[in-house]
Design an enzyme around this catalytic site. Sequence first.
Site, PDB file in Angstrom:
ATOM      1  N   PHE A   1     -11.531  -7.057  14.137  1.00 52.87           N
ATOM      2  CA  PHE A   1     -10.458  -7.550  13.286  1.00 52.87           C
ATOM      3  C   PHE A   1     -10.127  -6.507  12.211  1.00 52.87           C
ATOM      4  CE2 PHE A   1      -9.179  -9.939   9.403  1.00 52.87           C
ATOM      5  CZ  PHE A   1      -7.926 -10.342   9.859  1.00 52.87           C
ATOM      6  N   GLN A   2      -8.867  -6.161  12.100  1.00 43.42           N
ATOM      7  CA  GLN A   2      -8.367  -5.193  11.126  1.00 43.42           C
ATOM      8  C   GLN A   2      -8.996  -3.818  11.271  1.00 43.42           C
ATOM      9  OE1 GLN A   2      -8.344  -7.055   7.172  1.00 43.42           O
ATOM     10  NE2 GLN A   2      -6.302  -7.801   7.670  1.00 43.42           N
TER      11      GLN A   2
ATOM     12  N   MET B   1      24.108   8.988   2.622  1.00 43.41           N
ATOM     13  CA  MET B   1      23.974  10.314   3.217  1.00 43.41           C
ATOM     14  C   MET B   1      24.313  10.274   4.702  1.00 43.41           C
ATOM     15  SD  MET B   1      23.558  13.407   2.641  1.00 43.41           S
ATOM     16  CE  MET B   1      22.585  14.006   1.256  1.00 43.41           C
TER      17      MET B   1
ATOM     18  N   GLU C   1       0.827  -1.210   0.000  1.00 45.05           N
ATOM     19  CA  GLU C   1       0.000   0.000   0.000  1.00 45.05           C
ATOM     20  C   GLU C   1       0.867   1.268   0.000  1.00 45.05           C
ATOM     21  OE1 GLU C   1      -0.564  -2.603   1.921  1.00 45.05           O
ATOM     22  OE2 GLU C   1      -2.652  -3.219   1.615  1.00 45.05           O
TER      23      GLU C   1
ATOM     24  N   LYS D   1     -17.544  -1.040   5.829  1.00 47.30           N
ATOM     25  CA  LYS D   1     -18.004  -2.051   4.874  1.00 47.30           C
ATOM     26  C   LYS D   1     -19.519  -2.014   4.685  1.00 47.30           C
ATOM     27  CE  LYS D   1     -17.138  -6.791   3.506  1.00 47.30           C
ATOM     28  NZ  LYS D   1     -16.418  -8.027   3.804  1.00 47.30           N
TER      29      LYS D   1
END
Lengths: 186, 607
Positions: free
Chosen positions: B151-152, B512, B89, B201
């Site tokens: 959940f999630q 760097m 993602e 959802k």
Amino acid sequence: MSQPQREPSGVRKGESEKGDGVREHTLAVLVENKPGVLSRVSGLFTRRGFNIDSLAVGETENPNYSRMTIVVKADDKTIEQVSKQLNRLIEVIKVSNLTEDESVERELAMVKVSSDEEVRSEIMQITDIFRATVVDVGRESLVVEVTGDSDKIEAIVDMLRQFGIREMVRTGKISLARGPKTTKAD
Amino acid sequence: MSKSEEEKSEKKSQTQTETENEAQAEETQAEAEAGSEERHERRGARALVEGLKDEGVETMFGITGGAVMPVYDELYDDDDIEHIMMGHEQGAAHAAEAYHSVSGQPGVCLATSGPGATNLITGIADASIDSRSVVAITGQVPTDLIGNDAFQETDTRGITMPITKHNYLVESSDEVPDTVQEAFHISSTGRPGPVVIDLPKDVSKGNTQAQKRDVEVEGYNPTYKGHPEQIKKAAEAIQDAEKPVIFAGGGVIMAEASDEIRELAMENDIPVTTSLQGLGAFPEDHPLSLGMLGMHGTGYANRAITESDLLIAIGTRFDDRATGKIESFAPRAEVIHVDIDPAEISKNIHADIPIVGDAKEVTRNLNDYIEAEFSSPDTADWLEKIDDWKAKYPMEYEDDEDSLKPQYVIEEIDRMTPDDTVVTTGVGQHQMWAAQWYTYKEPRTWVSSGGLGAMGVGLPMAIGAKYGAPDQEVVCIDGDGSFLMTVQELSTAVREELDITVAILNNYYLGMVRQWQELFNDERYAESEMEKLPQFDKIAEAFGAHGERVESEDEVEDALEAAFEYDGPSVIDFIIDPMENVFPMVPAGSGNDEFIMGKGSPGSRIS
Ligand SMILES: Cc1ncc(C[n+]2csc(CCOP(=O)(O)OP(=O)(O)O)c2C)c(N)n1
């Protein structure tokens, strides 16, 4: 040869800078009455390192809006940044700084004071002088309710302290400009 | 009669018949409308996809998951929106950012709730600080589970509040059409920024008949027109200036104001320096160009800023990497600051002449004022002085035979690619070399993480850039460490057959960091050496891309040519001199006039 310099605030040395004294500012912030707005506003203060001294929120005459009264101790540059950052929030409709205006300010406090028979009347006397009210009386304590500007509240709290303050709540300041000026959506 | 005329006349006669049966027609229309109302009972997810199409979305980047499945189901047989499945993602968010940077259109990314949403965070934060228009759509657990540690579940609105321009938790299917429209409006107008739409959802599965209404966001009214009095004051200050400098930031590119900046500079002989995000706002091969300023800016840009008496800052937020120590930043200069975000004005550097407005609109007005009522400043002496500094502090590197120099690789890439090539980078030395050594001539050709400085953005940004500018060459100049952070996106590039080139400047170090350790930490290279790196050319091949490894100068041209010719993603692993540093450099905490040109060779102050 000494190099010319800017102040750490970004202003050129020698240029007039806005008063940099830290003082108390009262902001009236009109916001949309939606979930999450309070958290957006308070989060902004935390994230940008501004300090909130007090914050009071409630619905306005129009239920679509809430109004926050925010008290911040800051210098003029910081308060300008605070206002601009608040204005960036999509749900903020308007920000006014009431500090320079003549405004009516109130705060409500409830103080639970230790009190036995002996001192009860003394406390009642103080309460009267401050036009405060006793709203609950118990065997060992009583609850005093007081409204007024912050100075008045400080003063009565100071007086009550000698008896022993068991608990205290304050609402935070709310403020309205005197006269026709309003913090309204235009 | 030609075909189109025939069609026209046919239409005409149709209209006539319609007028004849006006009453009947009206009736049928009313019926049709009623019918479409009914047909417009659709799921929230469908309303979302419709909304995206209304906003002109053609490409989006994302990864599916439980909470966002209804949306993916709607996309399944939609022919108008192309969805690119990314490897992570984070990649989706960076691709969306780059899509906006090169095309000017909002970038859209899509992720599921919980881990999907949290993986977007780096990209959203990056878009926020670099002002990119990104609309991120996240699935959320059903509304009745919110707050139960389902959940999630994560509080996406809460987490993204400080890193978005605005965000929404959509509470009912009826809110979907308005929310989508508002989100795009807020994200892409004014100062661009990311907006999150968190979609539970049940909201995407639930039915709605709601149609979008006119957007009106009461608390959001960006100012586009600059105040005429202020613009006049600015024109006057420019006329009177002896040592003016234009400082162009990323806002110039966002506002499509490059032409106006060019006119302002060229008509009035005013030199131009840019911030990192302003690269491409002004052609760097023009004599008035000073290149970039700041920590790794050119010595002459930093000298010019320090000496200037008028700084015309447009679309920049005066980042500390650009200003160095505030006390020594343009200490003599009166400052004109043009920005669409009022909160940027006098935030870091006090503006003597603040102008809130759109960079394009304001600069155009400014040019008009100068032409009509004022005269150009006399900058002949100033430009001469600047030429002296250009001679005294040239951009240079030591090209030795034994090792491959990163600057050389970039110069070769520059030489072999067209002017409108898009360059993306990771974060580190390679990013600064890419900023210094590639000659940017056009806006929207540089995409890099400036404000957040997020390693790993280079490859996903190259992917997003390719969709935003399919006809342009896209080159990612990456570091070995940065490349490894999002290497999985190679599979996306291979699957989608994207013609992009990744040039890794491989120093087997987190370079760097190594540079800072060398210069300021007594060469104590704590956790910056990467002795055992995978062979990146083999990695490329394993993913199905074209891979090359290059160790000397004489292989550079052939390898680049092969990569540019290869029709698909290529990765070239350039093994460079690990000890090469980025110069000039303003040490952290120093003023921009205290830059060093190389190890042990101080630049300014002494001149
Ligand atoms: C996500 C992330 N983690 C850590 C850093 C700190 N950091 C800045 S530059 C750098 C080294 C980058 O190494 P590499 O990508 O190999 O590029 P090089 O400097 O060698 O060109 C690191 C670790 C960062 N900018 N971003």
